[in-house]
Design a protein around this motif. Structure first.
Motif, PDB file in Angstrom:
ATOM      1  N   VAL A  28       0.839  -1.199   0.000  1.00 58.09           N
ATOM      2  CA  VAL A  28       0.000   0.000   0.000  1.00 58.09           C
ATOM      3  C   VAL A  28       0.873   1.248   0.000  1.00 58.09           C
ATOM      4  N   VAL A  29       1.833   1.285   0.901  1.00 56.65           N
ATOM      5  CA  VAL A  29       2.694   2.463   1.019  1.00 56.65           C
ATOM      6  C   VAL A  29       3.578   2.607  -0.209  1.00 56.65           C
ATOM      7  N   ASP A  30       4.104   1.504  -0.721  1.00 57.41           N
ATOM      8  CA  ASP A  30       4.944   1.570  -1.908  1.00 57.41           C
ATOM      9  C   ASP A  30       4.163   2.114  -3.104  1.00 57.41           C
ATOM     10  N   ASN A  31       2.929   1.656  -3.274  1.00 59.09           N
ATOM     11  CA  ASN A  31       2.110   2.152  -4.384  1.00 59.09           C
ATOM     12  C   ASN A  31       1.644   3.585  -4.155  1.00 59.09           C
ATOM     13  N   ALA A  32       1.421   3.954  -2.889  1.00 57.36           N
ATOM     14  CA  ALA A  32       1.098   5.346  -2.577  1.00 57.36           C
ATOM     15  C   ALA A  32       2.264   6.261  -2.949  1.00 57.36           C
ATOM     16  N   LYS A  33       3.472   5.829  -2.637  1.00 61.43           N
ATOM     17  CA  LYS A  33       4.659   6.616  -2.981  1.00 61.43           C
ATOM     18  C   LYS A  33       4.770   6.832  -4.491  1.00 61.43           C
ATOM     19  N   LYS A  34       4.450   5.795  -5.249  1.00 65.64           N
ATOM     20  CA  LYS A  34       4.516   5.921  -6.707  1.00 65.64           C
ATOM     21  C   LYS A  34       3.505   6.941  -7.213  1.00 65.64           C
ATOM     22  N   LEU A  35       2.278   6.889  -6.685  1.00 63.38           N
ATOM     23  CA  LEU A  35       1.253   7.848  -7.100  1.00 63.38           C
ATOM     24  C   LEU A  35       1.650   9.273  -6.718  1.00 63.38           C
ATOM     25  N   LEU A  36       2.151   9.440  -5.498  1.00 69.53           N
ATOM     26  CA  LEU A  36       2.520  10.770  -5.020  1.00 69.53           C
ATOM     27  C   LEU A  36       3.722  11.328  -5.779  1.00 69.53           C
ATOM     28  N   THR A  37       4.709  10.486  -6.030  1.00 67.40           N
ATOM     29  CA  THR A  37       5.895  10.925  -6.770  1.00 67.40           C
ATOM     30  C   THR A  37       5.515  11.373  -8.175  1.00 67.40           C
ATOM     31  N   ALA A  38       4.631  10.608  -8.809  1.00 67.34           N
ATOM     32  CA  ALA A  38       4.178  10.978 -10.155  1.00 67.34           C
ATOM     33  C   ALA A  38       3.432  12.304 -10.156  1.00 67.34           C
ATOM     34  N   ALA A  39       2.836  12.659  -9.001  1.00 67.64           N
ATOM     35  CA  ALA A  39       2.088  13.913  -8.893  1.00 67.64           C
ATOM     36  C   ALA A  39       2.960  15.066  -8.404  1.00 67.64           C
ATOM     37  N   GLY A  40       4.270  14.842  -8.291  1.00 64.73           N
ATOM     38  CA  GLY A  40       5.175  15.926  -7.932  1.00 64.73           C
ATOM     39  C   GLY A  40       5.503  16.058  -6.465  1.00 64.73           C
ATOM     40  N   PHE A  41       5.112  15.086  -5.639  1.00 65.11           N
ATOM     41  CA  PHE A  41       5.460  15.109  -4.221  1.00 65.11           C
ATOM     42  C   PHE A  41       6.908  14.654  -4.054  1.00 65.11           C
ATOM     43  N   VAL A  42       7.599  15.246  -3.086  1.00 68.08           N
ATOM     44  CA  VAL A  42       9.005  14.955  -2.824  1.00 68.08           C
ATOM     45  C   VAL A  42       9.126  14.202  -1.508  1.00 68.08           C
ATOM     46  N   GLU A  43       9.943  13.152  -1.494  1.00 69.18           N
ATOM     47  CA  GLU A  43      10.089  12.348  -0.281  1.00 69.18           C
ATOM     48  C   GLU A  43      11.031  13.020   0.719  1.00 69.18           C
ATOM     49  N   LEU A  44      10.611  13.025   1.981  1.00 67.16           N
ATOM     50  CA  LEU A  44      11.434  13.466   3.101  1.00 67.16           C
ATOM     51  C   LEU A  44      11.714  12.266   4.005  1.00 67.16           C
ATOM     52  N   LYS A  45      12.825  12.293   4.697  1.00 61.94           N
ATOM     53  CA  LYS A  45      13.145  11.245   5.662  1.00 61.94           C
ATOM     54  C   LYS A  45      12.868  11.770   7.073  1.00 61.94           C
ATOM     55  N   LYS A  59       5.011  20.123  -2.231  1.00 63.22           N
ATOM     56  CA  LYS A  59       4.325  18.919  -1.759  1.00 63.22           C
ATOM     57  C   LYS A  59       5.354  17.867  -1.342  1.00 63.22           C
ATOM     58  N   TYR A  60       5.044  17.150  -0.253  1.00 65.86           N
ATOM     59  CA  TYR A  60       6.019  16.226   0.321  1.00 65.86           C
ATOM     60  C   TYR A  60       5.330  14.987   0.879  1.00 65.86           C
ATOM     61  N   PHE A  61       6.147  13.948   1.150  1.00 62.48           N
ATOM     62  CA  PHE A  61       5.656  12.793   1.896  1.00 62.48           C
ATOM     63  C   PHE A  61       6.803  12.146   2.644  1.00 62.48           C
ATOM     64  N   CYS A  62       6.466  11.412   3.698  1.00 64.09           N
ATOM     65  CA  CYS A  62       7.447  10.622   4.445  1.00 64.09           C
ATOM     66  C   CYS A  62       6.779   9.343   4.919  1.00 64.09           C
ATOM     67  N   THR A  63       7.585   8.332   5.218  1.00 60.65           N
ATOM     68  CA  THR A  63       7.058   7.040   5.651  1.00 60.65           C
ATOM     69  C   THR A  63       7.692   6.623   6.967  1.00 60.65           C
ATOM     70  N   ARG A  64       7.037   5.678   7.623  1.00 52.08           N
ATOM     71  CA  ARG A  64       7.601   5.058   8.817  1.00 52.08           C
ATOM     72  C   ARG A  64       7.376   3.547   8.718  1.00 52.08           C
ATOM     73  N   ASN A  65       8.449   2.803   8.863  1.00 49.03           N
ATOM     74  CA  ASN A  65       8.425   1.339   8.792  1.00 49.03           C
ATOM     75  C   ASN A  65       7.953   0.843   7.422  1.00 49.03           C
ATOM     76  N   SER A  66       7.920   1.699   6.452  1.00 48.05           N
ATOM     77  CA  SER A  66       7.433   1.359   5.104  1.00 48.05           C
ATOM     78  C   SER A  66       5.998   0.851   5.095  1.00 48.05           C
ATOM     79  N   SER A  67       5.272   1.042   6.221  1.00 47.64           N
ATOM     80  CA  SER A  67       3.880   0.584   6.273  1.00 47.64           C
ATOM     81  C   SER A  67       2.921   1.688   6.683  1.00 47.64           C
ATOM     82  N   SER A  68       3.445   2.865   7.013  1.00 43.48           N
ATOM     83  CA  SER A  68       2.635   4.052   7.292  1.00 43.48           C
ATOM     84  C   SER A  68       3.212   5.219   6.495  1.00 43.48           C
TER      85      SER A  68
END
Length: 492
Positions: A28-45, A59-68
């Motif tokens: 779920v999170v991996d596919n969410a990242k793909k959708l967000l990245t394609a829409a111009g969101f940038v990953e933060l750690k 626009k940004y996103f971050c994950t925790r444990n690769s499941s949230s």
């Protein structure tokens, strides 16, 4: 000409593709990242400093444990202490998880030990074509331990029922012991099946394997299963060190009904709301000027472990969302040379932001079942394809109150999204959501809602085709108009 139903079906088709590609929270999170990245969101750690990294209008996103995952867009008129419009959901669903030591043999069958996760309708898992997916940790040639997502795309497991002839006294009552009678069968005990496909020594493996702190994977699990996992990960068997794998129905989600008005699927609870939150956020910022002049941050937070109480480092009761809100509440959101106002001058920005914010807790709701209508409160019978359901409970199992209902009612008018209401009967139990937990943690106004469905927590659930688009439109409208609407609703 695009009709309303064809547009609704397009949304539903995208959702079906999403759920078919997402058998686990990691997917779920991996596919969410793909959708967000394609829409111009940038990953933060999360482990990095965000001072000077989060800018207005981006626009940004971050994950925790690769499941949230948390994703957000910052309005160009954002100032520290302003409000955040939040949609919260969860990435997990009731399932069966492979035990740390899963190797069992009985009566000539190879079997796999599993552990129940969440409150599933476990009888629906019998006589289904099952496979496995999840996260596998492998050792690289450099000695690093890295995760790989796998999904075995064929049925390899099955939990067979007992023929009625062998238990004639059971009638129509299906009872079983989850520990002793819920073992999937994986094959037959034969030399060729029980033999590793690449059992020759790995000449690249230079480790001293004379000491084993835990039994080797080949001893703990069926060797053929390890072989299949290695093949799905594209690595040698010897490199597999550990895994977190769950079972899923290998039959794909699909449209159903004579007019494709239904979605027959696994994991509708809660991937339909998670997908709708992601899509709603993306739709709300697809216009390059969408964040211009906006004073708020629009944010989604999708958590793991809701089905087991959210008590984990990546669950809704963790510090994941509060810590992100705290970071954002004091950030100026300008050039990278600037510093955080909160870091330089301790303030009450966090408290101000929490008070000005609003949370939509998005978790699927019970649609009325035509064969069990008496189980529903007579004036609260939500229908499929009639829009999201606002969930109300006087005992605060849901966090909805009147100001929240009024706010959502006004938001829904912008896109003409119909809304429904539900309370459970006084003589019936009521589930809960991440809403009360986050309302308590943040002190933020909260409303619980979700799309209606049948057979909640079954391995195969039923939802409405049109409801996917309606939820996406509602969330996009919420992000676009929250600031304007909330100023008109007074509550201390």
């Amino acid at each position: 000409m695009v009709t309303r139903m064809s547009k609704a079906k397009a949304y539903a088709s995208d959702f079906i593709a999403f759920v078919n590609a997402s058998p686990t929270p990691y997917h779920v999170v991996d596919n969410a990242k793909k959708l967000l990245t394609a829409a111009g969101f940038v990953e933060l750690k999360e482990r990095d400093s965000w001072v000077g990294s989060v800018e207005k209008g981006k626009k940004y996103f971050c994950t925790r444990n690769s499941s949230s995952i948390i994703a957000f867009g910052v309005g160009t008129n954002w100032v520290p202490g302003n409000g955040i419009s939040i949609v919260g959901s969860h990435t997990d669903s009731p399932t069966l998880r492979i035990k740390p030591v899963s190797k069992y043999n009985a009566e000539g069958f190879l079997q796999v030990g599993v552990e129940t996760y969440g409150g599933g309708l476990w009888h629906t898992w019998f006589d289904r074509d099952l496979s496995v997916a999840g996260r596998v940790y492998v050792e690289t040639q450099e000695g690093n331990l890295v995760p790989k997502l796998i999904k075995i795309n064929k049925p390899i497991l099955r939990i067979p029922t007992l023929a009625i002839h062998l238990d004639p006294g059971s009638g129509n009552k299906f009872e079983f012991n989850k520990e002793t009678q819920m073992f999937p069968i994986a094959g037959l005990v034969e030399e060729m099946i029980n033999k590793l496909e690449d059992s020759q020594p790995d000449e690249t493996d230079k480790r001293d394997v004379s000491f084993q702190s835990i039994k080797a994977m080949q001893e703990r699990h069926q060797p053929k299963l390890i072989s299949l996992i290695a093949g799905a990960a594209g690595v040698p068997i010897s490199s597999i060190r550990d895994f977190e794998l769950i079972l899923f129905d290998s039959n794909p989600s699909t449209f159903g009904g004579m007019s494709d008005e239904f979605i027959f699927s696994q994991r509708l609870d809660n991937q339909m709301m998670t997908y709708s939150a992601i899509r709603g956020l993306i739709d709300s910022v697809q216009d390059p000027k969408a964040l211009e002049g906006n004073e708020c941050i629009r944010l989604i937070s999708c958590f793991d472990h809701e089905e087991i109480g959210s008590e984990s480092a990546q669950g809704a009761r963790s510090n994941f969302l509060p810590s992100i809100v705290k970071r954002l509440s004091g950030l100026t959101g300008v050039a990278a040379t600037d510093i955080s106002v909160a870091a330089a001058n301790p303030t009450t920005f966090y408290e101000e932001t929490c008070n000005k914010s609003f949370l939509l807790s998005a978790d699927m709701a019970h649609g009325v079942h035509p064969n069990y209508a008496s189980k529903y409160e007579s004036n609260h019978k939500p229908l499929l394809n009639k829009g999201p359901v606002i969930k109300v409970n006087a005992n605060q199992r849901y966090s909805t109150n009147s100001p929240g209902i009024l706010l959502l009612e006004e938001i829904a008018k912008y896109e003409q999204v119909p809304l429904q209401l539900i309370v459970v009967r006084n003589d019936s139990s009521c589930g809960s959501t991440i809403g009360p937990a986050l309302a308590s943690l943040l002190g933020t106004r909260t409303l619980d809602l979700g799309n209606p469905q049948l057979s909640m927590h079954s391995i195969r659930e039923t939802g409405g085709t049109a409801d996917v688009e309606l939820a996406c439109k509602l969330f996009a409208s919420y992000f676009n108009y929250y600031h304007d609407v909330q100023e008109k609703i007074f509550v201390d």
